[in-house]
Structure formats: structure tokens, C-alpha cells
Design an enzyme around this catalytic site. Structure first.
Site, PDB file in Angstrom:
ATOM      1  N   ASP A 102       0.718  -1.125   0.107  1.00 49.55           N
ATOM      2  CA  ASP A 102      -0.011   0.227   0.563  1.00 49.55           C
ATOM      3  C   ASP A 102       0.767   1.572  -0.033  1.00 49.55           C
ATOM      4  O   ASP A 102       2.300   1.191   0.191  1.00 49.55           O
ATOM      5  CB  ASP A 102      -1.103   0.292   0.734  1.00 49.55           C
ATOM      6  CG  ASP A 102      -0.398   0.066   2.325  1.00 49.55           C
ATOM      7  OD1 ASP A 102       1.369  -0.353   3.025  1.00 49.55           O
ATOM      8  OD2 ASP A 102      -0.834  -0.914   3.285  1.00 49.55           O
ATOM      9  N   ASP A 130      -7.852  -2.293  13.896  1.00 45.71           N
ATOM     10  CA  ASP A 130      -9.376  -2.076  13.514  1.00 45.71           C
ATOM     11  C   ASP A 130      -8.909  -3.967  12.750  1.00 45.71           C
ATOM     12  O   ASP A 130      -9.918  -4.287  12.290  1.00 45.71           O
ATOM     13  CB  ASP A 130      -9.788  -1.565  12.805  1.00 45.71           C
ATOM     14  CG  ASP A 130      -8.848  -0.799  12.197  1.00 45.71           C
ATOM     15  OD1 ASP A 130      -8.005  -1.603  11.626  1.00 45.71           O
ATOM     16  OD2 ASP A 130      -9.236  -0.066  11.104  1.00 45.71           O
ATOM     17  N   HIS A 140      -7.246  -4.536   9.840  1.00 47.07           N
ATOM     18  CA  HIS A 140      -7.065  -3.941   8.431  1.00 47.07           C
ATOM     19  C   HIS A 140      -5.308  -4.796   8.686  1.00 47.07           C
ATOM     20  O   HIS A 140      -4.516  -5.247   8.749  1.00 47.07           O
ATOM     21  CB  HIS A 140      -7.058  -2.869   8.512  1.00 47.07           C
ATOM     22  CG  HIS A 140      -5.872  -1.288   8.673  1.00 47.07           C
ATOM     23  ND1 HIS A 140      -6.071  -0.482   9.975  1.00 47.07           N
ATOM     24  CD2 HIS A 140      -4.805  -1.561   8.635  1.00 47.07           C
ATOM     25  CE1 HIS A 140      -4.702   0.044  10.085  1.00 47.07           C
ATOM     26  NE2 HIS A 140      -3.985  -0.902   9.547  1.00 47.07           N
ATOM     27  N   GLU A 200      -9.421  -1.354   5.389  1.00 57.37           N
ATOM     28  CA  GLU A 200     -10.487  -1.133   6.645  1.00 57.37           C
ATOM     29  C   GLU A 200     -11.606  -2.146   6.652  1.00 57.37           C
ATOM     30  O   GLU A 200     -12.089  -2.557   5.534  1.00 57.37           O
ATOM     31  CB  GLU A 200     -10.526   0.298   6.615  1.00 57.37           C
ATOM     32  CG  GLU A 200      -9.612   1.110   6.501  1.00 57.37           C
ATOM     33  CD  GLU A 200      -8.600   1.226   7.715  1.00 57.37           C
ATOM     34  OE1 GLU A 200      -9.274   0.339   8.337  1.00 57.37           O
ATOM     35  OE2 GLU A 200      -8.064   2.674   7.898  1.00 57.37           O
TER      36      GLU A 200
HETATM   37  C1  GLP Z   1      -0.243   0.555   8.530  1.00 54.04           C
HETATM   38  C2  GLP Z   1      -0.329  -0.098   7.390  1.00 54.04           C
HETATM   39  C3  GLP Z   1      -0.151  -1.811   7.795  1.00 54.04           C
HETATM   40  C4  GLP Z   1       0.311  -2.041   9.041  1.00 54.04           C
HETATM   41  C5  GLP Z   1      -0.247  -0.807  10.127  1.00 54.04           C
HETATM   42  C6  GLP Z   1       0.337  -1.315  12.054  1.00 54.04           C
HETATM   43  O1  GLP Z   1      -1.331   1.172   8.772  1.00 54.04           O
HETATM   44  N1  GLP Z   1      -0.879   0.210   6.172  1.00 54.04           N
HETATM   45  O2  GLP Z   1       0.262  -2.841   6.291  1.00 54.04           O
HETATM   46  O3  GLP Z   1       0.024  -3.347   9.028  1.00 54.04           O
HETATM   47  O4  GLP Z   1      -0.013  -0.329   9.840  1.00 54.04           O
HETATM   48  O5  GLP Z   1       1.195  -0.915  11.520  1.00 54.04           O
HETATM   49  P1  GLP Z   1       1.658  -1.341  13.551  1.00 54.04           P
HETATM   50  O6  GLP Z   1       2.644  -2.471  12.896  1.00 54.04           O
HETATM   51  O7  GLP Z   1       3.151  -0.215  13.256  1.00 54.04           O
HETATM   52  O8  GLP Z   1       0.984  -1.783  13.959  1.00 54.04           O
END
Ligand code: GLP
Length: 236
Positions: A67, A136, A138, A143
Site C-alpha cells: 500500500d 481495527d 486492517h 479497513e
Molecule cells: C499501517 C499499514 C499496515 C500495517 C499497520 C500496522 O496502517 N498500512 O500495513 O500492518 O499500519 O502497523 P504497525 O505494525 O505499526 O502496528
């Protein structure tokens, strides 16, 4: 599904890196699906160390990222392209021309999404997809929704995601409100999936995603239908 619980973030990172290294060993020209966020940083550090020690060779690997924020180009230090260069690509012998991140600055994001999926198809699909998980549920930036969305597409970020990701920006107002993300189809079509999550605050959502009902309100729960998923969770 293989559900592995470890004690520390270091163990999690080592196990995840072992799996990625094994993938590269058995298929040197593999396609790795890569993720951003804080979760994979330790994994990338281990991969960098292994590459520097001559234990893994990235020279024939292709990568596709999940992404990107809409409106941030690769020179912006909050873009996911910048993150990937900074946390992995600049430190290993991967050919940058074979590292792909969706273009969040494309004039036509629908066309960009279509072209991205087409490219993954032409590459022969993803051999191993690395994922984190949002609070959440995702994955990528898919989402919670009333349906699971298939192709790579533009998304409006949830307030909770904007708040969670604000820690990387100067202020919450700077967090883009939209993103382009690989959809569930590209993720589910990966031959193997490796999801990593750490910290007590992720425990509830990880359990909901993998031991609760399959529900588009918990996007990661669709992974229960994937034939080859490894989840590594560490409380710390
Ligand atoms: C972002 C990314 C996700 C990732 C998520 C969790 O929103 N788009 O790919 O998994 O954050 O992030 P973290 O690993 O910092 O908790």
C-alpha cells in the site's frame, strides 16, 4: 494455519526472517509481498544483517508492497516507498527496479490499481506475503467494511487508523486521509501468507481475526480461508 506465540519481538523478527530467507533459498527469483509499519522493522533488520553476512541473496528477488498513502511521493519521508528504501532496500543487494510500491500520486488511482494487479499477475503472483495488522483488523489498508474488497483500490482511512499512524507524523492533521492498497484478492492469491503482530494491545484483534468469525468488519479474518498462513505473535 500455523499460530506461533513467542515471548519477545526479537524472537518474532528472527522467526519471520527465517521464513523469508527460506523462501528466497528455495526460489531465488521469488516475488515477496512486503509490508510497512513498525511490526516488520525487526524482521527487515535481521534480513539486512543476513544479507551483509552473505547468507541471503536478494539480487534475483522481486518485491511488491501492499500500500501507499495517496498524495505522498517517494521523496516524502512518510511515504511507504521511502520507508521501504530506508528500512530494507537501501541496505540489501536487491535491484531497486524490481521493487514495486503502488503509486499514491497517480492521476488516475483506479487505473493505477488495475495496472498494479495486472503487474502482480504478470510476475506470476506473490510467493510469500508478509503482513502486519492494524488495531481495527486492517491488513494493508483494507479497513473494516460491509464487504471484502478484491482488487487494488483507493480507500478512505478510518479515524482510528489515522490516529494510530499519527505517531509517525508531526501531527495528526498531516496524516493523509486516503490511501491505495492491494485488495483482498491480491493478498489471498499469494501462495503463502506470514502475518506478524506484537504487543499486548494487538492480542485482542489477532484473536478475533484468527479465532472469531470471518467478517469484513475484521478484514484480516478472511485469512482463515487461506490454505497456507503462518501467524507469529509476541506479547512484547
Ligand atoms: C499501517 C499499514 C499496515 C500495517 C499497520 C500496522 O496502517 N498500512 O500495513 O500492518 O499500519 O502497523 P504497525 O505494525 O505499526 O502496528
Amino acid at each position: 494455519m500455523k499460530y506461533i506465540v513467542v515471548n519477545t519481538y526479537e524472537e518474532l523478527s528472527n522467526k519471520a526472517a527465517d521464513l523469508i530467507a527460506a523462501q528466497i533459498l528455495v526460489k531465488p527469483n521469488c516475488v515477496l509481498g512486503l509490508a510497512t509499519g513498525s511490526s516488520p522493522v525487526g524482521t527487515y533488520q535481521r534480513l539486512i544483517a543476513d544479507n551483509k553476512a552473505g547468507k541471503i541473496d536478494f539480487s534475483t528477488v522481486t518485491s511488491v508492497n501492499l500500500d501507499e498513502y495517496v498524495g505522498l511521493d517517494g521523496s516524502n519521508d512518510q511515504s511507504y516507498r521511502y520507508f521501504m528504501n530506508d528500512n530494507l532496500f537501501d541496505h540489501v543487494n536487491i535491484d531497486k527496479a524490481k521493487t514495486f510500491v503502488p503509486n499514491g500520486c497517480a492521476a488516475d488511482l483506479a487505473a493505477e490499481g488495475k495496472a498494479y494487479d495486472e503487474m502482480i499477475k504478470e510476475l506470476g503472483g506473490i510467493d510469500l506475503q508478509l503482513l502486519g495488522i492494524g488495531l481495527d483488523g486492517h491488513i494493508g489498508f483494507n479497513e473494516p467494511d460491509s464487504v471484502f474488497t478484491g482488487p487494488t483500490h483507493e480507500v478512505k482511512l478510518d479515524e482510528s487508523t489515522i490516529e494510530a499512524n499519527a505517531r509517525f507524523f508531526q501531527s495528526k492533521e498531516e496524516v493523509p486521509t486516503t490511501a491505495i492498497t492491494m485488495g483482498m484478492l491480491s493478498i489471498m492469491q499469494a501462495k503463502k501468507v506470514l502475518l506478524i503482530a506484537n504487543g499486548a494491545k494487538k492480542k485482542a484483534i489477532v484473536e478475533k481475526a484468527f479465532f472469531g468469525p470471518i467478517d469484513p468488519q475484521v478484514p484480516a479474518s478472511i485469512l482463515q480461508l487461506h490454505p497456507d498462513v503462518t501467524v507469529i505473535f509476541s506479547e512484547n
